[in-house]
Write a protein that holds these residues in place. Structure first.
Motif, PDB file in Angstrom:
ATOM      1  N   ILE A  72       3.984 -14.504  18.617  1.00  0.00           N
ATOM      2  CA  ILE A  72       3.456 -15.844  18.346  1.00  0.00           C
ATOM      3  C   ILE A  72       3.957 -16.332  16.994  1.00  0.00           C
ATOM      4  N   TRP A  73       3.930 -15.457  16.000  1.00  0.00           N
ATOM      5  CA  TRP A  73       4.410 -15.800  14.660  1.00  0.00           C
ATOM      6  C   TRP A  73       5.898 -16.172  14.695  1.00  0.00           C
ATOM      7  N   GLU A  74       6.704 -15.393  15.390  1.00  0.00           N
ATOM      8  CA  GLU A  74       8.139 -15.681  15.470  1.00  0.00           C
ATOM      9  C   GLU A  74       8.396 -16.990  16.222  1.00  0.00           C
ATOM     10  N   GLY A  75       7.593 -17.254  17.257  1.00  0.00           N
ATOM     11  CA  GLY A  75       7.723 -18.519  17.974  1.00  0.00           C
ATOM     12  C   GLY A  75       7.370 -19.698  17.082  1.00  0.00           C
ATOM     13  N   LEU A  76       6.318 -19.541  16.299  1.00  0.00           N
ATOM     14  CA  LEU A  76       5.923 -20.598  15.370  1.00  0.00           C
ATOM     15  C   LEU A  76       7.023 -20.876  14.350  1.00  0.00           C
ATOM     16  N   LEU A  77       7.621 -19.820  13.825  1.00  0.00           N
ATOM     17  CA  LEU A  77       8.711 -20.001  12.862  1.00  0.00           C
ATOM     18  C   LEU A  77       9.901 -20.722  13.502  1.00  0.00           C
ATOM     19  N   LYS A  78      10.243 -20.310  14.714  1.00  0.00           N
ATOM     20  CA  LYS A  78      11.365 -20.966  15.418  1.00  0.00           C
ATOM     21  C   LYS A  78      11.103 -22.456  15.561  1.00  0.00           C
ATOM     22  N   ILE A 130       8.746 -26.270   4.469  1.00  0.00           N
ATOM     23  CA  ILE A 130       8.318 -25.262   5.439  1.00  0.00           C
ATOM     24  C   ILE A 130       6.843 -24.933   5.241  1.00  0.00           C
ATOM     25  N   GLU A 131       6.436 -24.797   3.999  1.00  0.00           N
ATOM     26  CA  GLU A 131       5.040 -24.477   3.707  1.00  0.00           C
ATOM     27  C   GLU A 131       4.110 -25.555   4.253  1.00  0.00           C
ATOM     28  N   ARG A 132       4.456 -26.818   4.064  1.00  0.00           N
ATOM     29  CA  ARG A 132       3.634 -27.920   4.562  1.00  0.00           C
ATOM     30  C   ARG A 132       3.613 -27.958   6.082  1.00  0.00           C
ATOM     31  N   SER A 133       4.764 -27.657   6.694  1.00  0.00           N
ATOM     32  CA  SER A 133       4.851 -27.671   8.157  1.00  0.00           C
ATOM     33  C   SER A 133       3.996 -26.566   8.781  1.00  0.00           C
ATOM     34  N   LEU A 134       3.903 -25.414   8.090  1.00  0.00           N
ATOM     35  CA  LEU A 134       3.163 -24.268   8.625  1.00  0.00           C
ATOM     36  C   LEU A 134       1.679 -24.306   8.277  1.00  0.00           C
ATOM     37  N   HIS A 135       1.310 -25.107   7.291  1.00  0.00           N
ATOM     38  CA  HIS A 135      -0.028 -25.044   6.708  1.00  0.00           C
ATOM     39  C   HIS A 135      -1.151 -25.066   7.743  1.00  0.00           C
ATOM     40  N   ARG A 136      -1.090 -25.980   8.699  1.00  0.00           N
ATOM     41  CA  ARG A 136      -2.171 -26.141   9.672  1.00  0.00           C
ATOM     42  C   ARG A 136      -2.284 -24.957  10.630  1.00  0.00           C
ATOM     43  N   PHE A 137      -1.183 -24.178  10.766  1.00  0.00           N
ATOM     44  CA  PHE A 137      -1.154 -23.084  11.738  1.00  0.00           C
ATOM     45  C   PHE A 137      -1.553 -21.724  11.152  1.00  0.00           C
ATOM     46  N   ILE A 138      -1.407 -21.568   9.839  1.00  0.00           N
ATOM     47  CA  ILE A 138      -1.614 -20.259   9.216  1.00  0.00           C
ATOM     48  C   ILE A 138      -2.987 -19.662   9.530  1.00  0.00           C
ATOM     49  N   PRO A 139      -4.099 -20.429   9.467  1.00  0.00           N
ATOM     50  CA  PRO A 139      -5.404 -19.831   9.777  1.00  0.00           C
ATOM     51  C   PRO A 139      -5.534 -19.375  11.223  1.00  0.00           C
ATOM     52  N   LEU A 140      -4.619 -19.810  12.105  1.00  0.00           N
ATOM     53  CA  LEU A 140      -4.717 -19.486  13.530  1.00  0.00           C
ATOM     54  C   LEU A 140      -3.970 -18.209  13.896  1.00  0.00           C
ATOM     55  N   ILE A 141      -3.096 -17.733  13.012  1.00  0.00           N
ATOM     56  CA  ILE A 141      -2.336 -16.511  13.275  1.00  0.00           C
ATOM     57  C   ILE A 141      -3.184 -15.304  12.890  1.00  0.00           C
ATOM     58  N   ARG A 142      -3.290 -14.349  13.804  1.00  0.00           N
ATOM     59  CA  ARG A 142      -4.083 -13.141  13.539  1.00  0.00           C
ATOM     60  C   ARG A 142      -3.179 -12.108  12.847  1.00  0.00           C
ATOM     61  N   PHE A 143      -2.909 -12.343  11.551  1.00  0.00           N
ATOM     62  CA  PHE A 143      -1.959 -11.507  10.812  1.00  0.00           C
ATOM     63  C   PHE A 143      -2.376 -10.039  10.771  1.00  0.00           C
ATOM     64  N   TYR A 144      -3.679  -9.774  10.812  1.00  0.00           N
ATOM     65  CA  TYR A 144      -4.140  -8.391  10.709  1.00  0.00           C
ATOM     66  C   TYR A 144      -3.853  -7.586  11.978  1.00  0.00           C
ATOM     67  N   ASP A 145      -3.461  -8.262  13.041  1.00  0.00           N
ATOM     68  CA  ASP A 145      -3.095  -7.570  14.283  1.00  0.00           C
ATOM     69  C   ASP A 145      -1.601  -7.261  14.352  1.00  0.00           C
ATOM     70  N   THR A 199       5.131  -2.305  10.242  1.00  0.00           N
ATOM     71  CA  THR A 199       6.588  -2.482  10.184  1.00  0.00           C
ATOM     72  C   THR A 199       6.966  -3.935  10.417  1.00  0.00           C
ATOM     73  N   ASP A 200       6.356  -4.557  11.422  1.00  0.00           N
ATOM     74  CA  ASP A 200       6.635  -5.974  11.686  1.00  0.00           C
ATOM     75  C   ASP A 200       6.169  -6.846  10.522  1.00  0.00           C
ATOM     76  N   PHE A 201       5.034  -6.479   9.933  1.00  0.00           N
ATOM     77  CA  PHE A 201       4.559  -7.250   8.777  1.00  0.00           C
ATOM     78  C   PHE A 201       5.591  -7.218   7.655  1.00  0.00           C
ATOM     79  N   PHE A 202       6.126  -6.035   7.373  1.00  0.00           N
ATOM     80  CA  PHE A 202       7.060  -5.905   6.251  1.00  0.00           C
ATOM     81  C   PHE A 202       8.354  -6.681   6.501  1.00  0.00           C
ATOM     82  N   TYR A 203       8.919  -6.528   7.712  1.00  0.00           N
ATOM     83  CA  TYR A 203      10.232  -7.111   7.974  1.00  0.00           C
ATOM     84  C   TYR A 203      10.182  -8.558   8.491  1.00  0.00           C
ATOM     85  N   LYS A 204       9.049  -8.968   9.054  1.00  0.00           N
ATOM     86  CA  LYS A 204       9.022 -10.270   9.719  1.00  0.00           C
ATOM     87  C   LYS A 204       7.983 -11.246   9.163  1.00  0.00           C
TER      88      LYS A 204
END
Length: 470
Positions: free
Chosen positions: A199-205, A228-243, A247-252
């Motif tokens: 989901i995170w990679e799709g959002l970035l794309k 980019i920061e402004r474009s992503l701002h509204r979506f950041i609270p919706l990404i479950r980063f803790y899941d 390894t993916d966190f570090f590289y992606k």
């Protein structure tokens, strides 16, 4: 019985009135440019059946000429307007001759004309009979439905289907054109059936496409990073980063630390580095409990699974995706594990029921079979009345599938286990290489009715799955 007969006659009489146009006082110009057609109707009937026409005639939206109301509807084709008027007059509507796009246009038209009965009916028709069309252009259809508050049934159906198989939308070329509010609604859903990193990679794309920028933080200017920061701002609270796995966190994820909230980055680093660290902030609930079984296959897709499950249980109609009583666990993939028989048996023996799928080289054709027993033992023939072979001419299109259950009179030749061979069912067997054969033998040839599997063919790749009862 009498009342239904009289209602049918009444409906027929009104249909004749519509067709003969006797005493009409409304002229409707439907369509535009070369496709304009003059249609005649009766204002009293239109007013009784539609709030739109009541308002048009009472408030004099429509111009009047020679005692007749004039309405111009360039956005509704003559064909669709005739369908709507026929329903207004006699309550009859026929949709089976319309293609999916026309049915959707008809729904939009009846919404504009405020014909409530048809709004529900057409939505139901699309859901039941036009599912393939609804899948073909998910982005465009979703945006169309989003503009109409009354299309709630269709909206819920499309969202649920996208959440079941979001890769279809996220991997499509049109995904990057999705409007931000729609993408936000999707990412907000707890039942979005994707790994969080996907989901995170799709959002970035999507974000990089919106800003027409490359995905390389090292080459961004300060202004680029702000955009980019402004474009992503509204979506950041919706990404479950803790899941997201460490390894993916570090590289992606961590590589974008400059455009992410600093407290979020700090908390995530602490969570991944410090043993037993707790999540300190309020975050959206994990999607993991809502994730459905994800199929690990290069040959088949999730829509094959209900079909296979229905064949196993001899169920008609097929299972729906949410009702499938089995899971498929990948045991063997020839392109990964090797084509030799030893690799097949090492991975697949004594695992209980399995289903195998092979792609014929140079084609889209998939063949396969279900073994309800196991592949263990160098023991020759095994008897079962529950096995089957199948042939899907166009592998991705399950409507091209042909099925062949074992002949009960020859069930003793259903499954053959031999250390030097791969899958062997009836007279179809893998030689232990990518060369497969359908051999001719008087009694074995009768085990499975023929379903157009070639006599000799090369296999590009094949997979074996353990069939696990949920």
């Amino acid at each position: 019985m009498m009342s239904s007969k009289f209602l049918a006659e009444l409906s027929s009489d009104y249909e004749k009135l519509f067709e003969t146009e006797l005493g009409y006082d409304v002229i409707i110009y439907a369509g535009e440019e070369s496709n304009i057609k003059e249609i005649h109707a009766h204002s009293n009937i239109l007013c009784i059946r539609s709030q739109y026409f009541r308002s048009a005639f009472s408030n004099e939206w429509a111009e009047k000429k020679d005692g007749k109301f004039i309405l111009r509807k360039p956005n509704i084709s003559p064909r669709l307007f005739n369908i709507i008027l026929r329903f207004i007059y006699c309550g009859n509507i026929e949709l089976k001759n319309l293609q999916g796009p026309e049915v959707l246009k008809l729904l939009i038209a009846v919404d504009e004309l405020n014909i409530q009965q048809l709004i529900s009916y057409i939505q139901e028709y699309l859901i039941e009979h036009q599912t393939e069309f609804l899948h073909q252009n998910q982005t465009g259809i979703l945006e169309t439905i989003y503009q109409h508050e009354t299309f709630t049934d269709l909206w819920n159906f499309c969202l649920e289907k996208i959440c079941e198989e979001p890769e279809i939308l996220f991997n499509s070329d049109k995904f990057i054109n999705l409007k931000a509010p729609l993408l936000e609604l999707l990412i907000k859903r707890d039942d979005l059936n994707m790994e969080e990193i996907e989901i995170w990679e799709g959002l970035l794309k999507w974000c990089f496409a919106q800003q027409n920028m490359i995905n390389d933080p090292t080459k961004w200017s300060k202004d680029d990073a702000i955009k980019i920061e402004r474009s992503l701002h509204r979506f950041i609270p919706l990404i479950r980063f803790y899941d997201i796995k460490p390894t993916d966190f570090f590289y992606k994820v961590y590589c974008y630390k400059e455009i992410l909230p600093q407290d979020l980055i700090h908390n995530l680093l602490e969570f991944h580095i410090v043993p037993n660290a707790e999540i300190k902030t309020n975050v959206a609930p994990s999607r993991k409990s809502n994730l459905k079984f994800k199929l690990d296959s290069t040959l088949i897709e999730s829509n094959h699974i209900p079909l296979f499950a229905s064949w196993i249980d001899r169920k008609d109609p097929s299972y729906k995706k949410n009702d499938i009583p089995y899971e498929l666990k990948l045991l063997y993939r020839s392109s990964r594990d090797g084509f030799d028989a030893a690799s097949f048996h090492r991975n697949c023996d004594n695992k209980g029921a399995t289903i195998w799928i092979a792609k014929i080289q140079g084609t889209t054709q998939l063949i396969g079979g279900y073994n309800p027993l196991d592949w263990g033992g160098n023991c020759g023939w095994k008897n079962t009345t529950d096995s089957f072979l199948f042939n899907i001419t166009d592998g991705k299109n399950i409507s091209t599938a042909k099925l062949s259950y074992v002949n009960n009179n020859n069930a003793r030749c259903a499954i053959y286990c031999q250390d030097a061979q791969g899958p062997h069912m009836g007279n179809l067997y893998c030689t232990g290489t990518n060369s497969w054969i359908v051999y001719k033998h008087s009694y074995v040839n009768l085990t499975y009715p023929k379903i157009d599997i070639p006599e000799r063919f090369m296999v590009e790749n094949y997979e074996v799955f353990q069939v696990i009862k949920k």
